[in-house]
Design a protein around this motif. Structure first.
Motif, PDB file in Angstrom:
ATOM      1  N   HIS A  59       0.872  -1.200   0.114  1.00 51.42           N
ATOM      2  CA  HIS A  59       0.109  -0.082   0.000  1.00 51.42           C
ATOM      3  C   HIS A  59       0.910   1.140  -0.211  1.00 51.42           C
ATOM      4  O   HIS A  59       1.927   1.195   0.673  1.00 51.42           O
ATOM      5  CB  HIS A  59      -1.088  -0.015   1.277  1.00 51.42           C
ATOM      6  N   THR A 107      -4.185   0.030   5.217  1.00 50.51           N
ATOM      7  CA  THR A 107      -4.543   1.317   5.161  1.00 50.51           C
ATOM      8  C   THR A 107      -4.930   1.628   6.723  1.00 50.51           C
ATOM      9  O   THR A 107      -4.762   2.967   7.122  1.00 50.51           O
ATOM     10  CB  THR A 107      -6.074   1.259   4.713  1.00 50.51           C
ATOM     11  N   GLN A 110      -1.810   3.314   7.819  1.00 49.55           N
ATOM     12  CA  GLN A 110      -1.437   4.703   7.185  1.00 49.55           C
ATOM     13  C   GLN A 110      -1.997   5.723   8.118  1.00 49.55           C
ATOM     14  O   GLN A 110      -1.523   6.778   8.261  1.00 49.55           O
ATOM     15  CB  GLN A 110      -2.155   4.670   5.840  1.00 49.55           C
TER      16      GLN A 110
END
Length: 127
Positions: A59, A107, A110
């Motif tokens: 990612h 994610t 993140q």
């Protein structure tokens, strides 16, 4: 406990490339998700890239997608960040990170960061 040591930073001209490495030691890092974050002068730390413990999923932040590639070698307990087409705005201290919550989506990291951090390596891109 996980120890992370980054290397490979330096000074490069815009358009150039660098490859960062991060050697991990401690608990079973082969089963940890790994990531790269960066902090530019006067700015908050931001997510760059992450890779699942198996290496099967990656990612990226939108700002580096298509230019940076994250990879790992579990046999060597090492994660890499290949940075191409570097821009002056990529100038920052780059931090390697690891997290043992292997079922979490990349994610998630993140937004919330990771559990373990290295001390960072400086990347300077001149215009």
């Amino acid at each position: 406990q996980v120890q992370l040591v980054e290397s490979g930073g330096g000074l490069v001209q815009a358009g150039g490339s660098l490859r960062l490495s991060c050697v991990a030691s401690g608990r079973t890092v082969s089963y940890s998700n790994m990531g790269w974050f960066r902090q530019a002068p006067g700015k908050e730390r931001e997510f760059v890239a992450a890779i699942k413990w198996s290496g099967s999923t990656t990612h990226y932040a939108d700002s580096v997608k298509g230019r940076f590639t994250v990879s790992r070698d579990n046999a060597a307990n090492t994660v890499y960040l290949q940075m191409n087409s570097l821009k002056p705005e990529d100038t920052a201290v780059y931090y390697c990170a690891a997290d043992s919550h292997v079922l979490y989506s990349l994610t998630y990291f993140q937004t919330y960061g990771m559990d373990y951090w290295g001390k960072g390596t400086l990347v300077t891109v001149s215009s």
